[in-house]
Motif scaffolding. Structure first.
Motif, PDB file in Angstrom:
ATOM      1  N   THR A 151     -15.568  11.423  12.797  1.00  0.00           N
ATOM      2  CA  THR A 151     -16.184  10.465  13.721  1.00  0.00           C
ATOM      3  C   THR A 151     -15.866  10.835  15.163  1.00  0.00           C
ATOM      4  OG1 THR A 151     -14.298   8.965  13.391  1.00  0.00           O
ATOM      5  CG2 THR A 151     -16.304   8.517  12.130  1.00  0.00           C
ATOM      6  N   ALA A 152     -14.678  11.338  15.409  1.00  0.00           N
ATOM      7  CA  ALA A 152     -14.340  11.784  16.758  1.00  0.00           C
ATOM      8  C   ALA A 152     -15.280  12.897  17.200  1.00  0.00           C
ATOM      9  CB  ALA A 152     -12.892  12.253  16.812  1.00  0.00           C
ATOM     10  N   ILE A 160     -18.696  -0.714   4.698  1.00  0.00           N
ATOM     11  CA  ILE A 160     -17.959  -0.742   3.435  1.00  0.00           C
ATOM     12  C   ILE A 160     -18.139   0.596   2.728  1.00  0.00           C
ATOM     13  CG2 ILE A 160     -17.718  -1.867   1.186  1.00  0.00           C
ATOM     14  CD1 ILE A 160     -16.905  -3.664   3.491  1.00  0.00           C
ATOM     15  N   VAL A 161     -17.017   1.226   2.391  1.00  0.00           N
ATOM     16  CA  VAL A 161     -17.044   2.489   1.644  1.00  0.00           C
ATOM     17  C   VAL A 161     -16.498   2.196   0.252  1.00  0.00           C
ATOM     18  CG1 VAL A 161     -16.307   4.894   1.610  1.00  0.00           C
ATOM     19  CG2 VAL A 161     -16.628   3.717   3.805  1.00  0.00           C
ATOM     20  N   PRO A 162     -17.384   2.078  -0.755  1.00  0.00           N
ATOM     21  CA  PRO A 162     -16.936   1.603  -2.071  1.00  0.00           C
ATOM     22  C   PRO A 162     -15.957   2.521  -2.788  1.00  0.00           C
ATOM     23  CG  PRO A 162     -19.303   1.317  -1.822  1.00  0.00           C
ATOM     24  CD  PRO A 162     -18.839   2.162  -0.675  1.00  0.00           C
ATOM     25  N   GLY A 163     -16.118   3.821  -2.652  1.00  0.00           N
ATOM     26  CA  GLY A 163     -15.256   4.747  -3.390  1.00  0.00           C
ATOM     27  C   GLY A 163     -14.426   5.606  -2.465  1.00  0.00           C
ATOM     28  N   ALA A 164     -13.958   6.699  -3.025  1.00  0.00           N
ATOM     29  CA  ALA A 164     -13.125   7.614  -2.241  1.00  0.00           C
ATOM     30  C   ALA A 164     -13.978   8.393  -1.249  1.00  0.00           C
ATOM     31  CB  ALA A 164     -12.394   8.575  -3.176  1.00  0.00           C
ATOM     32  N   ILE A 165     -13.374   8.706  -0.117  1.00  0.00           N
ATOM     33  CA  ILE A 165     -14.023   9.572   0.864  1.00  0.00           C
ATOM     34  C   ILE A 165     -13.713  11.010   0.466  1.00  0.00           C
ATOM     35  CG2 ILE A 165     -14.108  10.232   3.300  1.00  0.00           C
ATOM     36  CD1 ILE A 165     -13.232   7.374   3.988  1.00  0.00           C
ATOM     37  N   ASP A 174     -18.301  13.632   7.117  1.00  0.00           N
ATOM     38  CA  ASP A 174     -19.413  13.881   8.034  1.00  0.00           C
ATOM     39  C   ASP A 174     -20.536  12.869   7.853  1.00  0.00           C
ATOM     40  OD1 ASP A 174     -18.125  16.004   9.204  1.00  0.00           O
ATOM     41  OD2 ASP A 174     -19.155  17.532   8.014  1.00  0.00           O
ATOM     42  N   ALA A 175     -20.838  12.516   6.594  1.00  0.00           N
ATOM     43  CA  ALA A 175     -21.902  11.539   6.338  1.00  0.00           C
ATOM     44  C   ALA A 175     -21.520  10.166   6.884  1.00  0.00           C
ATOM     45  CB  ALA A 175     -22.194  11.452   4.840  1.00  0.00           C
ATOM     46  N   LEU A 176     -20.273   9.786   6.696  1.00  0.00           N
ATOM     47  CA  LEU A 176     -19.814   8.491   7.204  1.00  0.00           C
ATOM     48  C   LEU A 176     -19.780   8.479   8.726  1.00  0.00           C
ATOM     49  CD1 LEU A 176     -16.923   7.788   4.677  1.00  0.00           C
ATOM     50  CD2 LEU A 176     -19.138   6.624   4.777  1.00  0.00           C
ATOM     51  N   GLN A 202     -21.760  10.136  10.708  1.00  0.00           N
ATOM     52  CA  GLN A 202     -23.134   9.960  11.169  1.00  0.00           C
ATOM     53  C   GLN A 202     -23.603   8.529  10.961  1.00  0.00           C
ATOM     54  OE1 GLN A 202     -25.128  12.193  12.860  1.00  0.00           O
ATOM     55  NE2 GLN A 202     -26.412  10.366  13.122  1.00  0.00           N
ATOM     56  N   ARG A 203     -23.197   7.938   9.838  1.00  0.00           N
ATOM     57  CA  ARG A 203     -23.591   6.542   9.563  1.00  0.00           C
ATOM     58  C   ARG A 203     -23.002   5.605  10.619  1.00  0.00           C
ATOM     59  NH1 ARG A 203     -24.963   3.566   4.902  1.00  0.00           N
ATOM     60  NH2 ARG A 203     -25.979   1.690   5.699  1.00  0.00           N
ATOM     61  N   LEU A 204     -21.760   5.812  10.974  1.00  0.00           N
ATOM     62  CA  LEU A 204     -21.132   4.972  11.997  1.00  0.00           C
ATOM     63  C   LEU A 204     -21.810   5.164  13.347  1.00  0.00           C
ATOM     64  CD1 LEU A 204     -17.467   5.438  10.803  1.00  0.00           C
ATOM     65  CD2 LEU A 204     -18.614   3.233  11.038  1.00  0.00           C
ATOM     66  N   TYR A 205     -22.181   6.393  13.648  1.00  0.00           N
ATOM     67  CA  TYR A 205     -22.889   6.620  14.904  1.00  0.00           C
ATOM     68  C   TYR A 205     -24.255   5.926  14.885  1.00  0.00           C
ATOM     69  CZ  TYR A 205     -24.799   8.806  19.029  1.00  0.00           C
ATOM     70  OH  TYR A 205     -25.348   9.002  20.271  1.00  0.00           O
ATOM     71  N   ASP A 206     -24.941   5.985  13.749  1.00  0.00           N
ATOM     72  CA  ASP A 206     -26.240   5.317  13.627  1.00  0.00           C
ATOM     73  C   ASP A 206     -26.099   3.795  13.742  1.00  0.00           C
ATOM     74  OD1 ASP A 206     -27.438   7.777  13.287  1.00  0.00           O
ATOM     75  OD2 ASP A 206     -27.573   7.633  11.104  1.00  0.00           O
ATOM     76  N   ILE A 207     -25.024   3.250  13.191  1.00  0.00           N
ATOM     77  CA  ILE A 207     -24.773   1.808  13.316  1.00  0.00           C
ATOM     78  C   ILE A 207     -24.556   1.446  14.786  1.00  0.00           C
ATOM     79  CG2 ILE A 207     -23.090  -0.013  12.807  1.00  0.00           C
ATOM     80  CD1 ILE A 207     -22.696   1.375  10.052  1.00  0.00           C
ATOM     81  N   HIS A 208     -23.822   2.288  15.477  1.00  0.00           N
ATOM     82  CA  HIS A 208     -23.575   2.064  16.911  1.00  0.00           C
ATOM     83  C   HIS A 208     -24.870   2.078  17.710  1.00  0.00           C
ATOM     84  CE1 HIS A 208     -22.396   2.768  21.031  1.00  0.00           C
ATOM     85  NE2 HIS A 208     -22.828   4.012  20.990  1.00  0.00           N
TER      86      HIS A 208
END
Length: 221
Positions: free
Chosen positions: A17-18, A181-186, A196-198, A200-206
């Motif tokens: 994410t950084a 919410i991340v249901p399983g293991a990263i 990397d997918a998470l 991008q998802r956090l950036y898209d949420i932002h």
């Protein structure tokens, strides 16, 4: 330049994410207890051309967390995006019948007092900017209590309630609040829950600023 502040910096999701927010032009403030880890992460980000600095703090220590966030804003610019995603300690995850009242002190400090402290530290700067994003990352026990991990289930539920109240209260101030919410293991090989997918998802949420609760993938039956 504004700052992406990451509480719970580590080599997996935190570094990803950084990188993502840094690539978008934000300076990066990494906050964690381990100074050697912080030095390593900032060096990796510097290799990518991202301005980053580490600030040592423990989320269980309100004074150190507040000081780290103020130092980050002073050194790098006002915090526009705050991500709260430290990894809970293993001793938070006892079965419900083995969990006493004292066993909840640390999980609640970790998942409630920590976020409240962090939000109160960055809100003035976001209000001055006229915009901001608060991102909370939790496991599935935040929405589906698990009797095998009672401490995190109780603490994550309280964190979720706090974050949702912020979502309702701060929307009129152009400060978006969201929970992923991340249901399983990263895992690096996971389609939707890799670092990397998470990231991008956090950036898209932002950037999308749509709704409070998001899931990296559906909860398992």
């Amino acid at each position: 330049m504004t700052t992406f502040a990451l509480i719970g910096a580590g080599p997996g999701l935190g570094l990803a994410t950084a990188r993502r927010f840094g690539a978008a032009g934000h300076s990066v403030a990494l906050i964690a207890r381990n100074t050697q880890r912080l030095d390593s992460l900032t060096a990796e980000l510097a290799d990518d051309g991202i301005e980053a600095r580490g600030f040592a703090a423990d989320v269980l220590d309100i004074e150190s967390l507040t000081a780290a966030l103020y130092a980050a804003a002073t050194a790098l610019g006002p915090v526009e995006i705050l991500q709260y995603s430290p990894v809970p300690r293993a001793d938070f995850m006892k079965p419900v019948l083995d969990t006493g009242a004292d066993d909840l002190d640390a999980p609640l400090a970790f998942s409630v007092k920590g976020p409240v402290t962090a939000v109160n530290a960055v809100l003035p700067g976001m209000r001055e900017l006229g915009r901001g994003t608060l991102l909370f990352v939790n496991g599935s026990s935040a929405v589906r209590p698990n009797p095998n991990v009672a401490g995190t289930s109780i603490a994550f539920a309280a964190e979720s309630a706090y974050a949702h109240m912020l979502y309702d209260t701060l929307a009129s101030q152009n400060i978006h609040v969201a929970q992923l919410i991340v249901p399983g293991a990263i895992r690096p090989d996971a389609e939707h829950s890799s670092p990397d997918a998470l990231a991008q998802r956090l950036y898209d949420i932002h950037t999308g600023r749509d709704g409070f609760r998001h899931y990296s993938e559906p909860l398992p039956d």
